[in-house]
Scaffold this motif. Structure first.
Motif, mmCIF file in Angstrom:
data_model
loop_
_atom_site.group_PDB
_atom_site.id
_atom_site.type_symbol
_atom_site.label_atom_id
_atom_site.label_comp_id
_atom_site.label_asym_id
_atom_site.label_seq_id
_atom_site.Cartn_x
_atom_site.Cartn_y
_atom_site.Cartn_z
ATOM 1 N N ARG A 27 63.190 7.798 63.280
ATOM 2 C CA ARG A 27 63.385 9.190 63.658
ATOM 3 C C ARG A 27 62.071 9.964 63.662
ATOM 4 O O ARG A 27 61.952 11.008 64.262
ATOM 5 C CB ARG A 27 64.375 9.856 62.699
ATOM 6 C CG ARG A 27 65.753 9.229 62.725
ATOM 7 C CD ARG A 27 66.586 9.696 61.541
ATOM 8 N NE ARG A 27 66.723 11.147 61.536
ATOM 9 C CZ ARG A 27 67.154 11.829 60.503
ATOM 10 N NH1 ARG A 27 67.473 11.204 59.382
ATOM 11 N NH2 ARG A 27 67.262 13.143 60.576
ATOM 12 N N LYS A 28 61.077 9.480 62.962
ATOM 13 C CA LYS A 28 59.811 10.202 62.846
ATOM 14 C C LYS A 28 58.838 9.724 63.914
ATOM 15 O O LYS A 28 57.996 8.872 63.670
ATOM 16 C CB LYS A 28 59.224 10.020 61.451
ATOM 17 C CG LYS A 28 60.078 10.666 60.373
ATOM 18 C CD LYS A 28 59.322 10.747 59.072
ATOM 19 C CE LYS A 28 60.075 11.568 58.051
ATOM 20 N NZ LYS A 28 59.347 11.752 56.797
ATOM 21 N N LEU A 29 59.008 10.241 65.125
ATOM 22 C CA LEU A 29 58.228 9.769 66.262
ATOM 23 C C LEU A 29 57.187 10.778 66.731
ATOM 24 O O LEU A 29 56.478 10.512 67.693
ATOM 25 C CB LEU A 29 59.180 9.440 67.428
ATOM 26 C CG LEU A 29 60.254 8.386 67.108
ATOM 27 C CD1 LEU A 29 61.168 8.212 68.320
ATOM 28 C CD2 LEU A 29 59.612 7.055 66.743
ATOM 29 N N HIS A 30 57.118 11.930 66.088
ATOM 30 C CA HIS A 30 56.197 12.975 66.508
ATOM 31 C C HIS A 30 54.973 12.961 65.599
ATOM 32 O O HIS A 30 55.035 13.345 64.449
ATOM 33 C CB HIS A 30 56.882 14.341 66.470
ATOM 34 C CG HIS A 30 58.062 14.439 67.392
ATOM 35 N ND1 HIS A 30 59.279 13.846 67.113
ATOM 36 C CD2 HIS A 30 58.200 15.054 68.604
ATOM 37 C CE1 HIS A 30 60.120 14.112 68.098
ATOM 38 N NE2 HIS A 30 59.494 14.831 69.017
ATOM 39 N N LEU A 31 53.854 12.483 66.128
ATOM 40 C CA LEU A 31 52.644 12.303 65.339
ATOM 41 C C LEU A 31 51.672 13.451 65.545
ATOM 42 O O LEU A 31 51.467 13.920 66.666
ATOM 43 C CB LEU A 31 51.956 10.983 65.707
ATOM 44 C CG LEU A 31 52.710 9.699 65.393
ATOM 45 C CD1 LEU A 31 51.916 8.501 65.891
ATOM 46 C CD2 LEU A 31 52.951 9.575 63.899
ATOM 47 N N CYS A 32 51.065 13.895 64.437
ATOM 48 C CA CYS A 32 50.015 14.911 64.505
ATOM 49 C C CYS A 32 48.724 14.240 64.934
ATOM 50 O O CYS A 32 48.277 13.265 64.318
ATOM 51 C CB CYS A 32 49.839 15.580 63.135
ATOM 52 S SG CYS A 32 48.429 16.707 63.066
ATOM 53 N N ASP A 52 60.726 15.946 64.310
ATOM 54 C CA ASP A 52 61.063 16.620 65.561
ATOM 55 C C ASP A 52 59.890 17.477 66.026
ATOM 56 O O ASP A 52 58.929 17.700 65.291
ATOM 57 C CB ASP A 52 62.331 17.464 65.411
ATOM 58 C CG ASP A 52 62.242 18.457 64.270
ATOM 59 O OD1 ASP A 52 61.313 19.280 64.278
ATOM 60 O OD2 ASP A 52 63.093 18.391 63.360
ATOM 61 N N HIS A 53 60.009 17.961 67.259
ATOM 62 C CA HIS A 53 58.905 18.719 67.858
ATOM 63 C C HIS A 53 58.658 20.024 67.120
ATOM 64 O O HIS A 53 57.504 20.449 66.976
ATOM 65 C CB HIS A 53 59.212 18.992 69.329
ATOM 66 C CG HIS A 53 58.131 19.755 70.043
ATOM 67 N ND1 HIS A 53 56.925 19.172 70.365
ATOM 68 C CD2 HIS A 53 58.064 21.049 70.462
ATOM 69 C CE1 HIS A 53 56.158 20.071 70.972
ATOM 70 N NE2 HIS A 53 56.828 21.218 71.042
ATOM 71 N N ARG A 54 59.734 20.686 66.651
ATOM 72 C CA ARG A 54 59.569 21.951 65.949
ATOM 73 C C ARG A 54 58.776 21.764 64.667
ATOM 74 O O ARG A 54 57.866 22.550 64.361
ATOM 75 C CB ARG A 54 60.938 22.554 65.631
ATOM 76 C CG ARG A 54 60.859 23.902 64.921
ATOM 77 C CD ARG A 54 62.236 24.401 64.569
ATOM 78 N NE ARG A 54 62.169 25.654 63.848
ATOM 79 C CZ ARG A 54 63.213 26.251 63.288
ATOM 80 N NH1 ARG A 54 64.413 25.697 63.387
ATOM 81 N NH2 ARG A 54 63.072 27.387 62.640
ATOM 82 N N SER A 55 59.115 20.721 63.904
ATOM 83 C CA SER A 55 58.383 20.450 62.663
ATOM 84 C C SER A 55 56.928 20.137 62.954
ATOM 85 O O SER A 55 56.028 20.543 62.216
ATOM 86 C CB SER A 55 59.036 19.285 61.903
ATOM 87 O OG SER A 55 60.339 19.615 61.498
ATOM 88 N N LEU A 56 56.684 19.399 64.033
ATOM 89 C CA LEU A 56 55.312 19.067 64.409
ATOM 90 C C LEU A 56 54.529 20.325 64.775
ATOM 91 O O LEU A 56 53.368 20.485 64.373
ATOM 92 C CB LEU A 56 55.315 18.088 65.586
ATOM 93 C CG LEU A 56 53.938 17.708 66.158
ATOM 94 C CD1 LEU A 56 53.086 17.032 65.086
ATOM 95 C CD2 LEU A 56 54.100 16.791 67.366
ATOM 96 N N SER A 57 55.166 21.236 65.517
ATOM 97 C CA SER A 57 54.491 22.470 65.912
ATOM 98 C C SER A 57 54.103 23.303 64.707
ATOM 99 O O SER A 57 52.997 23.852 64.631
ATOM 100 C CB SER A 57 55.403 23.286 66.838
ATOM 101 O OG SER A 57 55.665 22.573 68.028
ATOM 102 N N ARG A 58 55.031 23.401 63.716
ATOM 103 C CA ARG A 58 54.735 24.156 62.499
ATOM 104 C C ARG A 58 53.622 23.478 61.708
ATOM 105 O O ARG A 58 52.750 24.136 61.163
ATOM 106 C CB ARG A 58 55.999 24.273 61.635
ATOM 107 C CG ARG A 58 57.030 25.229 62.200
ATOM 108 C CD ARG A 58 58.335 25.166 61.403
ATOM 109 N NE ARG A 58 58.115 25.544 60.020
ATOM 110 C CZ ARG A 58 58.131 26.798 59.579
ATOM 111 N NH1 ARG A 58 58.355 27.802 60.423
ATOM 112 N NH2 ARG A 58 57.928 27.069 58.305
ATOM 113 N N HIS A 59 53.662 22.143 61.656
ATOM 114 C CA HIS A 59 52.634 21.412 60.918
ATOM 115 C C HIS A 59 51.259 21.614 61.531
ATOM 116 O O HIS A 59 50.262 21.767 60.807
ATOM 117 C CB HIS A 59 52.984 19.919 60.892
ATOM 118 C CG HIS A 59 51.852 19.061 60.420
ATOM 119 N ND1 HIS A 59 51.484 18.969 59.094
ATOM 120 C CD2 HIS A 59 50.975 18.271 61.099
ATOM 121 C CE1 HIS A 59 50.456 18.166 58.967
ATOM 122 N NE2 HIS A 59 50.123 17.729 60.169
#
Length: 212
Positions: free
Chosen positions: A8-13, A22-29
């Protein structure tokens, strides 16, 4: 078909390589790496990276509107009802009692949380990793692990912390408070683990004296 949790964790910084769910968590990070502070306080002008951090900061300016004072601990409240409930903490009044063990609580909400000790109920679920918690505040604290958010802001220096407990410890650097005191010497510490580490020095000294 079963899916591994890590799938599920496919969005890398792209900056630090951290994996988000998810994309939202990545954007906040990603905001934690940015120097941009898009959210400004209309009262004092301070600026913050996250809107949640700004909301927490704005509460600092609202404190002056609390007019109901506890004459025991000097804590301020918005209404007389809030003050009335708070005063139970300074007395033996515990009107809400657990039917299973008899323990009393000052509010019905605290009783509801307590009953989960008996039932095992943990209704607050993390959408990122599936962990469950008995109290929403514990889930909120846990979620900062995934989002990188630091919503608790020091009113003195502006330092942002991920959890309220971290902010409480940080504030001791300004107040000089050292609540964890050694019973064997005059040393005192801001955190319990520092006292535990210190106590080992007394244990070592005691063993040395025994050998002499």
């Amino acid at each position: 078909m079963e899916h591994n949790h890590n799938d599920r964790k496919l969005h890398l910084c792209g900056v630090c390589g951290k994996s988000l769910s998810d994309h939202r968590s990545l954007s906040r990070h990603k905001l934690t790496h940015s120097t941009e502070r898009a959210h400004g306080c209309q009262t004092c002008g301070r600026r913050f990276k996250l809107s949640g951090t700004l909301r927490q900061h704005e509460k600092i300016h609202m404190r002056g509107e609390r007019t109901f004072l506890c004459d025991i601990c000097c804590q301020m409240f918005w209404s007389s009802q809030q003050l009335h409930v708070h005063m139970r903490r300074h007395s033996a009044e515990r009107p809400h009692r657990c039917r299973l063990c008899g323990k009393g609580f000052v509010t019905r909400g605290l009783l509801t949380v307590h009953t989960r000790v008996h039932t095992g109920e943990a209704p607050y679920h993390c959408p990122d990793c599936g962990l469950s918690f008995k109290r929403k505040v514990h889930l909120d604290n846990h979620m900062t692990i995934h989002s990188g958010a630091k919503p608790f802001v020091c009113a003195v220096c502006g330092k942002a912390c991920a959890r309220k407990t971290y902010l409480t410890v940080h504030m001791r650097t300004h107040s000089g408070e050292r609540p964890y005191k050694c019973g064997l010497c005059d040393r005192a510490f801001t955190q319990s683990h520092c006292l535990k580490t210190h106590m080992r020095s007394h244990q070592g000294a005691s063993a040395f004296q025994t050998l002499k």
